[in-house]
Design a protein around this motif. Structure first.
Motif: not given
Length: 89
Positions: A72-80, A44-52, A62-70
């Motif tokens: 650090k490991t999941d966030l790093a995976m999504a950014l990668r 979800a974060h991956k695609w929202l990040n690409i859309a942004a 939406l990405r910012a809201d989602l990131a607040a609930t993730m």
């Protein structure tokens, strides 16, 4: 109600057009809500990040809201994952 078809949507988004960012945002929402698939916050974060990145302001919010609930490991995976996708496409 129409079923969200991930494969057709991803293909359409990669081919271009005016609504690419919105399609990527829809894909992020699909994974965030589990609409037609399992909930996957990393995807979800991956695609929202690409859309942004492609200019969708709604996706950025939406990405910012989602990131607040993730975690650090999941966030790093999504950014990668987003970075890898952007490199290939």
């Amino acid at each position: 109600m129409a079923r969200f078809d991930f494969q057709n949507t991803e293909t359409a988004a990669m081919m271009g057009g005016e609504n690419r960012a919105e399609i990527f945002c829809d894909m992020g929402l699909m994974y965030a809500t589990g609409r037609g698939c399992d909930v996957d916050v990393v995807q979800a974060h991956k695609w929202l990040n690409i859309a942004a990145i492609k200019g969708c302001e709604r996706a950025a919010e939406l990405r910012a809201d989602l990131a607040a609930t993730m975690t650090k490991t999941d966030l790093a995976m999504a950014l990668r994952a987003a970075r890898e996708w952007m490199t290939v496409h």
